[in-house]
Design an enzyme around this catalytic site. Sequence first.
Site, PDB file in Angstrom:
ATOM      1  N   LYS A  35      42.788  39.491  73.884  1.00  0.00           N
ATOM      2  CA  LYS A  35      43.662  40.725  74.194  1.00  0.00           C
ATOM      3  C   LYS A  35      44.153  40.849  75.622  1.00  0.00           C
ATOM      4  CE  LYS A  35      39.164  43.140  75.154  1.00  0.00           C
ATOM      5  NZ  LYS A  35      38.377  43.968  74.668  1.00  0.00           N
ATOM      6  N   TYR A 253      45.090  47.277 108.616  1.00  0.00           N
ATOM      7  CA  TYR A 253      45.211  48.656 108.413  1.00  0.00           C
ATOM      8  C   TYR A 253      43.891  49.444 108.530  1.00  0.00           C
ATOM      9  CZ  TYR A 253      49.830  47.875 106.400  1.00  0.00           C
ATOM     10  OH  TYR A 253      51.202  47.617 106.133  1.00  0.00           O
TER      11      TYR A 253
HETATM   12  C1  LIG Z   1      36.892  43.132  74.325  1.00  0.00           C
HETATM   13  C2  LIG Z   1      36.422  43.028  73.205  1.00  0.00           C
HETATM   14  C3  LIG Z   1      35.393  41.905  72.811  1.00  0.00           C
HETATM   15  C4  LIG Z   1      35.129  40.906  73.901  1.00  0.00           C
HETATM   16  O1  LIG Z   1      34.348  41.363  74.800  1.00  0.00           O
HETATM   17  P1  LIG Z   1      33.914  40.311  76.077  1.00  0.00           P
HETATM   18  O2  LIG Z   1      33.012  41.102  76.891  1.00  0.00           O
HETATM   19  O3  LIG Z   1      34.935  39.998  76.963  1.00  0.00           O
HETATM   20  O4  LIG Z   1      33.157  39.280  75.292  1.00  0.00           O
HETATM   21  C5  LIG Z   1      34.735  41.942  71.653  1.00  0.00           C
HETATM   22  N1  LIG Z   1      34.901  42.987  70.834  1.00  0.00           N
HETATM   23  C6  LIG Z   1      35.657  44.169  70.874  1.00  0.00           C
HETATM   24  C7  LIG Z   1      35.947  45.046  69.980  1.00  0.00           C
HETATM   25  C8  LIG Z   1      36.495  44.058  72.175  1.00  0.00           C
HETATM   26  O5  LIG Z   1      37.113  45.262  72.472  1.00  0.00           O
END
Ligand SMILES: *Cc1c(COP(=O)(O)O)cnc(C)c1O
Length: 356
Positions: A35, A253
């Site tokens: 994702k 800054y």
């Molecule tokens: C993002 C996600 C994962 C993976 O999570 P990590 O902590 O990056 O391994 C697995 N399952 C779902 C539903 C997620 O949204």
Amino acid sequence: MSRPVLASIDLQALKENLAIARRAAAGARVWSVVKANAYGHGLDRVWNALRETDGFAMLNLEEAILLRERGWKGPILLLEGFFHADELPLFDKYRLTTSVHSNWQIKALQNARLHAPIDVYLKINSGMNRLGFAPERVNSLWQQLRGMSNVGAITLMSHFAQAENTDGVAAPMRLIEQAAEGLDCPRSLANSAATMWHPETHFDWVRPGIVLYGASPSGQWQDIANTGLKPVMTLSSQIIGVQNLRAGDAVGYGSRYRASREQRIGIVACGYADGYPRIAANGTPVLVDGIRTGTVGAISMDMLAVDLTPCPQAGIGTAVELWGQEIKIDDVAASAGTVGYELMCALAPRVPVVTV
Ligand SMILES: *Cc1c(COP(=O)(O)O)cnc(C)c1O
């Protein structure tokens, strides 16, 4: 010569990290979670290095379709399912597996006109309280889905709120057991933390994300230091300016850093508009010419400053690693009060990316 900031993506490391996650959950199949554009690494760039996976999991329908168009024929899971009923013809056309977490989605599935049944991940809320059905509803929903001609294989799914903490998975696992009682069906529960640290959660499919990219689910690199996992993304740049400070001189800054002695500092072509966290504290680790040093002063949009005291040989054009093999993204993140996930995902579009 263009601006020297650069992200390089190590495809071999990605491949090896997948193999490590798979070994950690031997017997389970693996959804590689890609994702958010493969956690900022670029889905189109990296998916082929993960083709030993059993399936890809993501959120975005466009990204799922891209994988199909590139030739991936294996399973694809949409972790939040469809957001509107009118997406179902595309799930049908591209043979996508959908998560189902709300009543309206079940109704939409019931009413859809599909060419073939769609596989479903029935999501249980095991305490995260984001998406999913209460455990006590799962049995009857499962029976209902099983009776629907539009529904193919059903898998129980849940997501842990703190598999990386000492509280761990015990309480959610009890709720999942309660939900699954009497149901003979596959399960997919484990994120990276559970994949690495909670074998009792593995079951049929694990869903590692962050470990594929070589960062720690806990935000602490030492928690994965002995696993063989390797950072996939290196963010590098160069020194483009040098200043010799006198005692009392300030940097950047807000004059957030003030020299207490004569001090040589380097100005690096990388700032928050490249994805480096603006609130990173003084002393956030940086590698200059192979030597560890730290940032000084506020991070600007396009530049940051580093202490050159430990590396007097460094000057204009010297190589700088912001994170990667030596400077762990977890350590930079910790210094900015966040986690590696956020920094990876925030890599800015203006940063050129190469694969190695
Ligand atoms: C993002 C996600 C994962 C993976 O999570 P990590 O902590 O990056 O391994 C697995 N399952 C779902 C539903 C997620 O949204």
